[in-house]
Every structure is written in structure tokens, then in C-alpha cells.
Design an enzyme around this catalytic site. Structure first.
Site, PDB file in Angstrom:
ATOM      1  N   ASP A 243       0.836  -1.205   0.000  1.00  0.00           N
ATOM      2  CA  ASP A 243       0.000   0.000   0.000  1.00  0.00           C
ATOM      3  C   ASP A 243       0.871   1.255   0.000  1.00  0.00           C
ATOM      4  O   ASP A 243       1.987   1.248   0.531  1.00  0.00           O
ATOM      5  CB  ASP A 243      -0.910  -0.030   1.245  1.00  0.00           C
ATOM      6  N   GLY A 244       0.312   2.320  -0.570  1.00  0.00           N
ATOM      7  CA  GLY A 244       0.982   3.624  -0.500  1.00  0.00           C
ATOM      8  C   GLY A 244       1.616   4.071  -1.801  1.00  0.00           C
ATOM      9  O   GLY A 244       2.325   5.080  -1.818  1.00  0.00           O
TER      10      GLY A 244
ATOM     11  N   HIS B  12       2.783   3.266  -8.941  1.00  0.00           N
ATOM     12  CA  HIS B  12       2.596   1.834  -9.234  1.00  0.00           C
ATOM     13  C   HIS B  12       3.824   1.269  -9.970  1.00  0.00           C
ATOM     14  O   HIS B  12       4.256   0.150  -9.720  1.00  0.00           O
ATOM     15  CB  HIS B  12       1.332   1.620 -10.073  1.00  0.00           C
TER      16      HIS B  12
ATOM     17  N   LEU C 188      11.193 -20.610  -4.249  1.00  0.00           N
ATOM     18  CA  LEU C 188      10.200 -19.665  -3.728  1.00  0.00           C
ATOM     19  C   LEU C 188       8.923 -19.685  -4.575  1.00  0.00           C
ATOM     20  O   LEU C 188       8.998 -19.647  -5.796  1.00  0.00           O
ATOM     21  CB  LEU C 188      10.797 -18.250  -3.755  1.00  0.00           C
TER      22      LEU C 188
HETATM   23  C1  FPP Z   1      -2.152   0.186  -3.238  1.00  0.00           C
HETATM   24  O1  FPP Z   1      -1.600   1.479  -3.238  1.00  0.00           O
HETATM   25  C2  FPP Z   1      -1.559  -0.556  -4.325  1.00  0.00           C
HETATM   26  C3  FPP Z   1      -2.252  -1.124  -5.330  1.00  0.00           C
HETATM   27  C4  FPP Z   1      -3.710  -1.125  -5.431  1.00  0.00           C
HETATM   28  C5  FPP Z   1      -1.556  -1.787  -6.431  1.00  0.00           C
HETATM   29  C6  FPP Z   1      -0.381  -2.572  -6.009  1.00  0.00           C
HETATM   30  C7  FPP Z   1       0.411  -2.916  -7.194  1.00  0.00           C
HETATM   31  C8  FPP Z   1       1.743  -2.908  -7.221  1.00  0.00           C
HETATM   32  C9  FPP Z   1       2.566  -2.600  -6.059  1.00  0.00           C
HETATM   33  C10 FPP Z   1       2.475  -3.293  -8.436  1.00  0.00           C
HETATM   34  C11 FPP Z   1       2.212  -4.722  -8.714  1.00  0.00           C
HETATM   35  C12 FPP Z   1       3.212  -5.284  -9.568  1.00  0.00           C
HETATM   36  C13 FPP Z   1       3.100  -6.449 -10.170  1.00  0.00           C
HETATM   37  C14 FPP Z   1       4.273  -7.015 -10.795  1.00  0.00           C
HETATM   38  C15 FPP Z   1       1.840  -7.207 -10.240  1.00  0.00           C
HETATM   39  P1  FPP Z   1      -2.569   2.699  -3.496  1.00  0.00           P
HETATM   40  O2  FPP Z   1      -2.594   2.989  -4.936  1.00  0.00           O
HETATM   41  O3  FPP Z   1      -3.910   2.422  -2.898  1.00  0.00           O
HETATM   42  O4  FPP Z   1      -1.824   3.824  -2.705  1.00  0.00           O
HETATM   43  P2  FPP Z   1      -2.501   5.000  -1.891  1.00  0.00           P
HETATM   44  O5  FPP Z   1      -3.280   4.373  -0.768  1.00  0.00           O
HETATM   45  O6  FPP Z   1      -1.341   5.792  -1.396  1.00  0.00           O
HETATM   46  O7  FPP Z   1      -3.368   5.744  -2.846  1.00  0.00           O
END
Ligand code: FPP
Length: 257
Positions: free
Chosen positions: A34-35, A51, A145
Site C-alpha cells: 500500500d501507499g 505503481h 520460492l
Molecule cells: C495500493 O496502493 C496498491 C495497489 C492497489 C496496487 C499494487 C500494485 C503494485 C505494487 C504493483 C504490482 C506489480 C506487479 C508485478 C503485479 P494505493 O494505490 O492504494 O496507494 P494510496 O493508498 O497511497 O493511494
């Protein structure tokens, strides 16, 4: 690409774990990443850049988990609720798995990583599913893994589908209601075959579970950090594992003296 991985190792290897050892490493670590959005916003950048950098943290964390001897790493990449986001952001998030795998799959194969996916496949765009399926097929015989992407995953949907499936089996006389045990439910969840997480990590300072593995984390240890996911690195994982190693797991019982 291989050079890039090697140079990352050289750079990071200078940093040692804060404490902890390779004994009693959690077998399964699950992470609510998250974040990304806040990380980008704090730098005046569009959310998608968060992202994109979150994807780099996925790579770092996978390598670090493998090095630590973690057997299963589950990453919450897209929830059943994330479809509510603006279309552009959803489209971007749906392109990330294939972008990640296009760059990393050969390296994952070489490192004996097995890629899995946990989530509802039907709603995924064809290109996302095709990339995941290719990665799963090409790594299915790897026994290192397990890198398990929770993609279009939601715990309530998972449990609802499980209940419907078992109810149907009762209706059809395949099983009786008395056959429905905790173990049978385990087998019918999307995580079937994967042990429950020992350690659940959530980044970005939020302290909620967001419909993630609600059945499976019944006795998981939890570790929360204010770090935004794109900043998460090997040392944060080591810190979480070291904290896990200091905990006493009682599973509702008493500590043996
Ligand atoms: C939450 O942060 C994150 C997500 C909804 C997406 C997570 C995806 C990735 C970390 C990349 C994934 C990579 C692969 C290879 C599949 P947010 O957007 O809700 O952040 P915020 O709360 O600060 O808005």
C-alpha cells in the site's frame, strides 16, 4: 537484465540485516502493498508512477524473500474492489503483471521461482491473464520460492465461492454437511495447497486488512510500517522478519515453560 540484478545485489549487500537469523524464518509472508499513490503524490508525480515504482519493489522483495529462505511470498497486487478506480489507473495496473513478467520471467525461471496467481481469472483482461498463465506454466516445475500474486482477489468473494461450491457438492450427494471441516474449506479456497501466512506485512501506515486472506490469517503475526510500498526494500523485509522472530506464537494456547 541480469547485470541490473547483479548490480542491485552489490549495492544492497553492503546493508546487513538489523538483527535476526536464518533460523525460524516465516515460511509464508503475505504483503498488502500500500501507499503507491501517496508516494507519487508526495513527489508531485502521477499515481501511476507510484505503481511503476511499486513494481520495482516487487522485484526487490522477491529477491530478498528468496535469499532469506521464505518459501511462499503472496503479494496483494489488485483487489476485487480496485475495479472502482479510474479506468486509466485500472488499465495501468492490469498492464503491470505482463510488464513485470516480460522483464523478469527468465530470471525467475533461473532462480527456480514458481509463479502462481490467486484471484478470479474471468474478469481479467486477456493480456493480463495470458502473461500470468505463461509464467505459471513455465515455472510450474520449479520448487524454490513460490511467488503468489493475489490478482483480482477478495476474501469475501473467495469464501462465498467456496461456500457455494461445497453447498453444491452437498446437494449433489458428493459430500455430506458433516464432511465440511476446516481442512476441506482450506482446500477449496483459492489459496488451496499454500500454508497460511505466518507473517502479514502492510505498508503505508494503514492498519486494516482490506478483504485480504481473512480466513488464512487467523493466526498470522502482523507487521505494519509507515514506509510507502515503492520505498520498501530488503532491510524492511529483514526488519519485519526479525520482529517476527521475537514474537511467541501461541495459537490460542499457553506458552510452554
Ligand atoms: C495500493 O496502493 C496498491 C495497489 C492497489 C496496487 C499494487 C500494485 C503494485 C505494487 C504493483 C504490482 C506489480 C506487479 C508485478 C503485479 P494505493 O494505490 O492504494 O496507494 P494510496 O493508498 O497511497 O493511494
Amino acid at each position: 537484465m541480469i547485470n541490473r540484478v547483479r548490480s542491485w545485489w552489490r549495492q544492497e549487500d553492503k546493508q546487513q540485516p538489523l538483527e535476526g537469523s536464518f533460523d525460524n524464518v516465516p515460511e509464508h509472508v503475505a504483503i498488502i502493498m500500500d501507499g503507491n499513490g501517496r508516494w507519487a503524490k508526495s513527489r508531485g508525480l502521477p499515481r501511476i508512477v507510484g505503481h511503476q515504482n511499486g513494481m520495482k519493489a516487487v522485484k526487490r522483495t522477491t529477491i530478498a524473500a528468496d535469499e532469506l529462505g521464505i518459501k511462499f511470498l503472496t503479494l496483494y497486487a489488485f483487489s476485487t474492489e480496485n475495479w472502482k478506480r479510474p479506468k486509466d489507473e485500472v488499465d495501468f495496473l492490469m498492464r503491470l503483471p505482463q510488464e513485470f513478467l516480460a522483464i523478469e520471467l527468465e530470471e525467475l525461471i533461473q532462480k527456480n521461482v514458481q509463479v502462481r496467481m490467486m484471484g478470479n481469472k474471468e474478469e481479467l483482461p486477456k493480456h493480463t491473464l495470458a502473461a500470468m498463465e505463461e509464467a505459471m506454466r513455465r515455472t510450474e516445475h520449479n520448487d524454490g520460492l513460490v511467488l503468489n500474486f493475489a490478482l483480482n482477489y477478495g476474501s469475501r468473494k473467495e469464501m462465498t465461492d467456496c461456500v457455494q461450491n461445497l453447498a453444491k457438492q452437498v446437494e449433489e450427494g458428493i459430500i455430506t454437511s458433516a464432511d465440511i471441516t476446516s481442512e476441506l474449506i482450506d482446500k477449496h479456497l483459492l489459496s488451496g495447497g499454500i500454508p497460511d501466512p505466518d507473517l502479514l506485512i502492510r505498508t503505508s501506515g494503514e492498519m486494516r486488512l482490506s478483504n485480504f486472506m481473512l480466513w488464512q490469517i487467523a493466526y498470522s503475526e502482523m507487521w505494519f510500517t509507515d514506509i510507502y510500498w515503492p520505498e520498501f526494500n530488503k532491510n524492511h523485509l529483514y526488519e519485519a522478519v526479525a520482529e517476527y522472530q521475537r514474537r511467541t506464537r501461541r495459537y490460542g494456547g499457553l506458552t510452554s515453560s
